[in-house]
Design an enzyme around this catalytic site. Sequence first.
Site, PDB file in Angstrom:
ATOM      1  N   HIS A 145     -15.095   1.228  -2.668  1.00 20.93           N
ATOM      2  CA  HIS A 145     -13.997   0.608  -2.017  1.00 20.93           C
ATOM      3  C   HIS A 145     -13.057   1.146  -1.018  1.00 20.93           C
ATOM      4  O   HIS A 145     -12.118   0.701  -0.745  1.00 20.93           O
ATOM      5  CB  HIS A 145     -13.453  -0.272  -3.093  1.00 20.93           C
ATOM      6  CG  HIS A 145     -14.110  -1.235  -3.866  1.00 20.93           C
ATOM      7  ND1 HIS A 145     -13.748  -1.852  -4.974  1.00 20.93           N
ATOM      8  CD2 HIS A 145     -15.451  -1.886  -3.386  1.00 20.93           C
ATOM      9  CE1 HIS A 145     -14.863  -2.685  -5.316  1.00 20.93           C
ATOM     10  NE2 HIS A 145     -15.834  -2.854  -4.519  1.00 20.93           N
ATOM     11  N   ALA A 195     -10.710   5.439 -22.042  1.00 21.48           N
ATOM     12  CA  ALA A 195     -11.680   5.949 -21.405  1.00 21.48           C
ATOM     13  C   ALA A 195     -11.381   7.666 -21.447  1.00 21.48           C
ATOM     14  O   ALA A 195     -12.203   8.446 -21.657  1.00 21.48           O
ATOM     15  CB  ALA A 195     -11.763   5.882 -19.781  1.00 21.48           C
ATOM     16  N   ASP A 236      -8.032   5.338  -5.664  1.00 22.82           N
ATOM     17  CA  ASP A 236      -6.910   6.405  -5.694  1.00 22.82           C
ATOM     18  C   ASP A 236      -7.223   7.979  -5.812  1.00 22.82           C
ATOM     19  O   ASP A 236      -6.403   8.716  -5.852  1.00 22.82           O
ATOM     20  CB  ASP A 236      -6.480   6.254  -7.280  1.00 22.82           C
ATOM     21  CG  ASP A 236      -7.641   6.350  -8.416  1.00 22.82           C
ATOM     22  OD1 ASP A 236      -8.568   7.080  -8.176  1.00 22.82           O
ATOM     23  OD2 ASP A 236      -7.389   5.821  -9.435  1.00 22.82           O
ATOM     24  N   CYS A 287      -2.692   3.704  15.790  1.00 21.39           N
ATOM     25  CA  CYS A 287      -3.887   4.500  16.327  1.00 21.39           C
ATOM     26  C   CYS A 287      -3.289   5.169  17.670  1.00 21.39           C
ATOM     27  O   CYS A 287      -2.530   4.606  18.359  1.00 21.39           O
ATOM     28  CB  CYS A 287      -5.161   3.617  16.509  1.00 21.39           C
ATOM     29  SG  CYS A 287      -6.502   4.388  16.987  1.00 21.39           S
ATOM     30  N   CYS A 332      -8.478   2.148  12.297  1.00 24.73           N
ATOM     31  CA  CYS A 332      -7.773   1.372  13.441  1.00 24.73           C
ATOM     32  C   CYS A 332      -8.526  -0.347  13.306  1.00 24.73           C
ATOM     33  O   CYS A 332      -9.478  -0.440  13.339  1.00 24.73           O
ATOM     34  CB  CYS A 332      -8.035   2.109  14.641  1.00 24.73           C
ATOM     35  SG  CYS A 332      -7.415   1.091  16.222  1.00 24.73           S
ATOM     36  N   TYR A 355       0.792  -1.182  -0.145  1.00 26.65           N
ATOM     37  CA  TYR A 355       0.079   0.021   0.098  1.00 26.65           C
ATOM     38  C   TYR A 355       0.988   1.318  -0.106  1.00 26.65           C
ATOM     39  O   TYR A 355       0.522   2.298  -0.657  1.00 26.65           O
ATOM     40  CB  TYR A 355      -1.067   0.020   1.252  1.00 26.65           C
ATOM     41  CG  TYR A 355      -2.217  -0.762   0.780  1.00 26.65           C
ATOM     42  CD1 TYR A 355      -3.338  -0.304   0.023  1.00 26.65           C
ATOM     43  CD2 TYR A 355      -2.269  -2.026   1.118  1.00 26.65           C
ATOM     44  CE1 TYR A 355      -4.346  -0.956  -0.221  1.00 26.65           C
ATOM     45  CE2 TYR A 355      -3.347  -3.014   0.930  1.00 26.65           C
ATOM     46  CZ  TYR A 355      -4.373  -2.289  -0.023  1.00 26.65           C
ATOM     47  OH  TYR A 355      -5.549  -3.138  -0.219  1.00 26.65           O
TER      48      TYR A 355
HETATM   49  C1  BJW Z   1      -9.458   0.367 -19.737  1.00 23.28           C
HETATM   50  C2  BJW Z   1      -8.323   0.964 -19.853  1.00 23.28           C
HETATM   51  C3  BJW Z   1      -8.573   2.479 -20.486  1.00 23.28           C
HETATM   52  C4  BJW Z   1      -7.670  -0.920 -19.248  1.00 23.28           C
HETATM   53  N1  BJW Z   1      -9.440   2.657 -20.481  1.00 23.28           N
HETATM   54  N2  BJW Z   1     -10.511   0.976 -19.766  1.00 23.28           N
HETATM   55  C5  BJW Z   1     -21.135 -12.641  -6.043  1.00 23.28           C
HETATM   56  C6  BJW Z   1     -20.856 -13.453  -7.033  1.00 23.28           C
HETATM   57  C7  BJW Z   1     -19.369 -13.947  -6.968  1.00 23.28           C
HETATM   58  C8  BJW Z   1     -18.381 -13.293  -5.938  1.00 23.28           C
HETATM   59  C9  BJW Z   1     -19.032 -12.674  -4.832  1.00 23.28           C
HETATM   60  C10 BJW Z   1     -20.350 -12.215  -4.852  1.00 23.28           C
HETATM   61  N3  BJW Z   1     -20.484 -11.250  -3.851  1.00 23.28           N
HETATM   62  C11 BJW Z   1     -19.486 -11.425  -3.098  1.00 23.28           C
HETATM   63  C12 BJW Z   1     -18.485 -12.094  -3.729  1.00 23.28           C
HETATM   64  C13 BJW Z   1     -17.173 -12.286  -3.320  1.00 23.28           C
HETATM   65  C14 BJW Z   1     -16.233 -11.007  -3.738  1.00 23.28           C
HETATM   66  C15 BJW Z   1     -16.033 -11.033  -5.374  1.00 23.28           C
HETATM   67  O1  BJW Z   1     -16.659 -10.151  -6.090  1.00 23.28           O
HETATM   68  N4  BJW Z   1     -15.275 -12.021  -5.902  1.00 23.28           N
HETATM   69  C16 BJW Z   1     -15.247 -11.803  -7.209  1.00 23.28           C
HETATM   70  C17 BJW Z   1     -13.638 -11.389  -7.666  1.00 23.28           C
HETATM   71  C18 BJW Z   1     -15.255 -13.462  -7.502  1.00 23.28           C
HETATM   72  N5  BJW Z   1     -16.928  -9.479  -3.134  1.00 23.28           N
HETATM   73  C19 BJW Z   1     -16.252  -9.387  -1.898  1.00 23.28           C
HETATM   74  O2  BJW Z   1     -15.594 -10.114  -1.518  1.00 23.28           O
HETATM   75  C20 BJW Z   1     -16.900  -8.159  -1.524  1.00 23.28           C
HETATM   76  N6  BJW Z   1     -17.514  -8.061  -0.093  1.00 23.28           N
HETATM   77  C21 BJW Z   1     -18.743  -8.801  -0.115  1.00 23.28           C
HETATM   78  O3  BJW Z   1     -19.204  -9.275  -0.893  1.00 23.28           O
HETATM   79  O4  BJW Z   1     -18.646  -8.870   1.157  1.00 23.28           O
HETATM   80  C22 BJW Z   1     -19.915  -9.750   1.761  1.00 23.28           C
HETATM   81  C23 BJW Z   1     -20.185  -9.496   3.160  1.00 23.28           C
HETATM   82  C24 BJW Z   1     -21.465  -8.939   3.474  1.00 23.28           C
HETATM   83  C25 BJW Z   1     -21.453  -8.725   4.873  1.00 23.28           C
HETATM   84  C26 BJW Z   1     -20.626  -8.757   5.778  1.00 23.28           C
HETATM   85  C27 BJW Z   1     -19.535  -9.410   5.428  1.00 23.28           C
HETATM   86  C28 BJW Z   1     -19.261  -9.594   4.041  1.00 23.28           C
HETATM   87  C29 BJW Z   1     -15.719  -6.924  -1.414  1.00 23.28           C
HETATM   88  C30 BJW Z   1     -14.975  -6.874  -2.659  1.00 23.28           C
HETATM   89  C31 BJW Z   1     -13.830  -5.635  -2.292  1.00 23.28           C
HETATM   90  C32 BJW Z   1     -13.023  -5.498  -3.630  1.00 23.28           C
HETATM   91  N7  BJW Z   1     -11.644  -4.799  -3.135  1.00 23.28           N
HETATM   92  C33 BJW Z   1     -10.797  -4.577  -4.030  1.00 23.28           C
HETATM   93  C34 BJW Z   1      -9.476  -4.141  -3.293  1.00 23.28           C
HETATM   94  C35 BJW Z   1      -9.798  -2.538  -2.780  1.00 23.28           C
HETATM   95  C36 BJW Z   1      -8.387  -2.136  -2.127  1.00 23.28           C
HETATM   96  C37 BJW Z   1      -7.230  -2.142  -3.119  1.00 23.28           C
HETATM   97  O5  BJW Z   1      -7.215  -1.534  -4.382  1.00 23.28           O
HETATM   98  O6  BJW Z   1      -6.081  -2.579  -2.604  1.00 23.28           O
HETATM   99  O7  BJW Z   1     -11.181  -3.511  -5.097  1.00 23.28           O
HETATM  100  S1  BJW Z   1     -10.352  -5.756  -5.339  1.00 23.28           S
HETATM  101  C38 BJW Z   1     -10.095  -4.978  -6.635  1.00 23.28           C
HETATM  102  O8  BJW Z   1     -11.045  -5.331  -7.485  1.00 23.28           O
HETATM  103  C39 BJW Z   1     -10.513  -3.444  -6.259  1.00 23.28           C
HETATM  104  C40 BJW Z   1     -11.129  -2.945  -7.512  1.00 23.28           C
HETATM  105  O9  BJW Z   1     -11.839  -1.715  -7.012  1.00 23.28           O
HETATM  106  C41 BJW Z   1     -12.035  -3.855  -7.696  1.00 23.28           C
HETATM  107  C42 BJW Z   1     -12.458  -3.918  -9.222  1.00 23.28           C
HETATM  108  O10 BJW Z   1     -11.469  -3.749 -10.193  1.00 23.28           O
HETATM  109  P1  BJW Z   1     -11.590  -3.204 -11.613  1.00 23.28           P
HETATM  110  O11 BJW Z   1     -11.939  -1.628 -11.354  1.00 23.28           O
HETATM  111  O12 BJW Z   1     -12.716  -3.706 -12.436  1.00 23.28           O
HETATM  112  O13 BJW Z   1     -10.124  -3.230 -12.105  1.00 23.28           O
HETATM  113  P2  BJW Z   1      -9.549  -4.623 -13.145  1.00 23.28           P
HETATM  114  O14 BJW Z   1      -8.122  -4.512 -13.330  1.00 23.28           O
HETATM  115  O15 BJW Z   1     -10.438  -5.833 -12.927  1.00 23.28           O
HETATM  116  O16 BJW Z   1     -10.260  -4.050 -14.495  1.00 23.28           O
HETATM  117  C43 BJW Z   1      -9.801  -2.905 -15.129  1.00 23.28           C
HETATM  118  C44 BJW Z   1     -10.583  -2.720 -16.436  1.00 23.28           C
HETATM  119  O17 BJW Z   1     -10.024  -1.491 -17.326  1.00 23.28           O
HETATM  120  C45 BJW Z   1     -10.348  -4.106 -17.525  1.00 23.28           C
HETATM  121  O18 BJW Z   1     -11.680  -4.495 -17.893  1.00 23.28           O
HETATM  122  C46 BJW Z   1      -9.807  -3.289 -18.670  1.00 23.28           C
HETATM  123  O19 BJW Z   1      -9.603  -3.894 -19.973  1.00 23.28           O
HETATM  124  C47 BJW Z   1     -10.069  -1.805 -18.562  1.00 23.28           C
HETATM  125  N8  BJW Z   1      -9.045  -0.715 -19.083  1.00 23.28           N
HETATM  126  N9  BJW Z   1      -7.086   0.235 -19.644  1.00 23.28           N
HETATM  127  C48 BJW Z   1     -10.826   2.225 -19.933  1.00 23.28           C
HETATM  128  N10 BJW Z   1      -7.441   3.073 -20.914  1.00 23.28           N
HETATM  129 ZN    ZN Z   2      -7.636   2.543  17.872  1.00 24.08          ZN
END
Ligand code: BJW
Ligand code: ZN
Length: 261
Positions: free
Chosen positions: A137, A252, A105, A169, A145, A69
């Site tokens: 996110h 984009a 970001d 913290c 903390c 990070y």
């Molecule tokens: C361009 C370009 C250009 C390139 N112009 N475009 C239902 C179904 C299946 C699974 C689940 C479900 N529900 C929940 C889940 C589990 C899980 C999940 O989704 N897993 C799947 C991956 C299978 N979800 C979770 O765990 C979530 N929590 C949850 O559901 O909790 C339930 C709960 C309820 C109550 C109590 C307790 C729990 C949480 C998800 C959190 C995701 N976090 C992250 C990390 C954040 C911190 C960090 O950054 O360090 O978020 S993971 C990561 O993926 C990050 C992003 O925001 C997120 C999405 O990624 P994104 O933005 O789509 O990026 P990429 O790289 O994948 O794609 C980039 C795109 O850009 C590509 O398409 C390129 O082609 C394109 N591109 N250049 C335009 N120039």
């Molecule tokens: Zn604390």
Amino acid sequence: MLTDDRSERARLALGTADRVLVLTGAGVSHASGVPTFRGGGGFWREHRPETLATAEAFERDPRLVWEWYGWRRELVAQCAPNAAHHALALATSRAVVTLVTQNVDGLHDLAADAVPARLDEAQPQQLQAPARPITLHGSLFALRCTVCDVRRADRTPIDASSLETLPHCRCGALMRPDVVWFGEALDPVGLDAAVTAATQADVCLVVGTSGVVYPAAGVVEVASRAGALVIEVNPEPTALTRLAAIHLSGDAAEVVPALLD
Ligand code: BJW
Ligand code: ZN
């Protein structure tokens, strides 16, 4: 410049919609120099981002996760919003546009901060202060903390040379990045607002996300089921392309400003 039929249809739909929901992902920041999550070069050292963005990884090795990070914070701190961020910020000050981002970001917020200066050059009478994006996110530049849940904004460099030098913290416990890791719940207020906007949208614009992470991707499904026209901007087909009436292939930073012009 967008000239083909699909682009014109998309421009018209966006220009005439009463309510627009925009969902962005990492691709919107690609032209700013921020690496995407799953694309080429998505590895840091030998680690996949997916294996570091978990509470288990942090519990196992907080120094390693903080090192990652810290590196990302330094990288992103040198990046500036691009033309897509600016066009979207201006759009949220013009019409009923709800901007929802998965990105941590902060570049949408920086673009919103820049709108007042740009308003002087535009037509101020038609514009209001831009609404802040819903950040599903969390933020790279906020800490939480691990014990008392207190949060604080923070942009100082991370010293991950030892456990003691990691951010702590006032209660003495370790701080973590205030982001949402896999298996963790999203802030229900932000998620509810995004879902409500999805049910009300005439048009849902999806920019630069692979659409594989839920519940964020589910927001587009909600909008589509509620009758919104889904427009996708992405150089590649994605998991959400099946819902898109119009897929616009491209960077984009080029496509979005032309669409919202
Ligand atoms: C361009 C370009 C250009 C390139 N112009 N475009 C239902 C179904 C299946 C699974 C689940 C479900 N529900 C929940 C889940 C589990 C899980 C999940 O989704 N897993 C799947 C991956 C299978 N979800 C979770 O765990 C979530 N929590 C949850 O559901 O909790 C339930 C709960 C309820 C109550 C109590 C307790 C729990 C949480 C998800 C959190 C995701 N976090 C992250 C990390 C954040 C911190 C960090 O950054 O360090 O978020 S993971 C990561 O993926 C990050 C992003 O925001 C997120 C999405 O990624 P994104 O933005 O789509 O990026 P990429 O790289 O994948 O794609 C980039 C795109 O850009 C590509 O398409 C390129 O082609 C394109 N591109 N250049 C335009 N120039
Ligand atoms: Zn604390």
